[in-house]
Write an enzyme that holds these catalytic residues in place. Structure first.
Site: not given
Length: 269
Positions: A13, A98, A155, A159
C-alpha cells in the site's frame, strides 16, 4: 503544494500511496519511512516505486524529516500509527489514517489527539465504498426492521485482521441508521449449534484467499426477496488516490476528527 509523508512506504500500500501522491497535481512526495531494520532504508522513494529519482530517501523515523512534510498518510499497523499520531501531536502536523484493527482504547486515544491536530480516519478511502456507506444507511432505514442483515467480505491471503475495517464500517452505518450500537448486535462467528438467528443481529462472514483486493457485500434478506449492495475493488490505487485526496483536503483544516464523508461532501445525501 501539499507535502506528503508516507509511513510504511516500501509496503504494497505504501508504494501505491507514493505513486498516487506523485501523480496528484497539488501534492508532493516529501518523506517516507520504513522499519529501522528494513534493507530499504536509504533507498530513493521514486526509484523504489518505479517512478524515477525523487531525491527523497526512505528514513527509519519520520521525526528525522519533520520539517519536510505537512501531512502523514499512514496505512501501517496500530502501534506504528499511534507513534506517528504522537509525532503529529508534538509538531502540529496533520495525519490521514487508513490503518485498521485498533482497540477501543486506541480509538479513544485517536479521538483525544484529534482535539489538537487535524485527523482524517476512514476504514476505506475508495469513493465508491463511501457512497456505499450512505446507501446502506438508507437501505437500513427502509428495510432494516424486517430483514435479516449479513455482511460478507473477502480479501487477499496476507490481510492480518478480520473482519475488515470496511466491513465493520458497513455494520456501523447500518446499525447507526437503525438506532443501534454495532457492538450490541454484531455476530462475528457462527459455529456448531447456534440456535435460530435473532431479529436484530448483523452477521459477518470473512474470506481470505489469493490476491483478492477487496470485496464487500451487505445483504438485506426477507422471505421471498433480498437486496444486496456490493463493492468490488480491483486495484489498490483506488484506495491510494482517495487517501491522497483526503490529505490534500485536510491540509490547513482546523484540528478535528474527520472522515471520508467530510472529504467527499456526502453529509447532505
Amino acid at each position: 503544494m501539499v507535502r506528503i509523508a508516507v509511513a510504511g512506504a516500501a509496503g504494497r500500500m505504501g508504494r501505491n500511496l507514493v505513486k498516487a501522491a506523485h501523480h496528484n497535481p497539488v501534492a508532493k512526495v516529501a518523506a517516507g519511512s520504513e522499519r529501522p531494520e528494513s534493507s530499504l532504508v536509504g533507498v530513493d522513494l521514486g526509484e523504489l516505486c518505479g517512478e524515477g529519482k525523487f531525491d527523497v530517501v526512505v528514513c527509519d523515523d519520520l521525526a528525522k524529516q519533520i520539517d519536510q512534510f505537512d501531512v502523514i498518510i499512514d496505512f501501517t499497523a496500530p502501534a506504528s500509527t499511534l507513534n506517528n499520531l504522537a509525532l503529529c501531536q508534538q509538531y502540529g502536523k496533520s495525519i490521514v489514517i487508513g490503518t485498521t484493527g485498533f482497540t477501543e482504547e486506541q480509538r479513544e486515544q485517536i479521538d483525544l489527539v484529534a482535539q489538537q491536530v487535524p485527523v482524517v480516519m476512514a476504514p476505506n478511502y475508495s469513493v465508491g465504498v463511501n457512497l456505499v456507506f450512505k446507501l446502506l444507511e438508507k437501505a437500513a432505514k427502509v428495510m432494516g426492521d424486517y430483514c435479516d442483515i449479513e455482511i460478507v467480505e473477502a480479501h487477499h491471503r496476507h490481510k492480518v485482521d478480520a473482519p475488515s475495517g470496511t466491513a465493520i464500517g458497513m455494520g456501523e452505518a447500518i446499525a447507526g441508521a437503525m438506532g443501534n450500537k454495532l457492538s450490541d448486535v454484531a455476530v462475528y462467528a457462527r459455529e456448531g449449534i447456534t440456535g435460530e438467528r435473532t431479529k436484530d443481529e448483523i452477521g459477518f462472514a470473512t474470506i481470505r484467499a489469493g490476491d483478492i483486493v477487496g470485496e464487500h457485500t451487505a445483504m438485506f434478506a426477507d422471505i421471498g426477496e433480498r437486496v444486496e449492495i456490493t463493492h468490488k475493488a480491483t486495484d489498490r490505487m483506488t484506495f491510494a488516490n482517495g487517501a491522497v485526496k483526503a490529505a490534500v483536503w485536510l491540509h490547513e483544516k482546523p484540528a478535528g476528527f474527520y472522515t471520508m464523508t467530510d472529504v467527499l461532501g456526502l453529509n447532505d445525501l
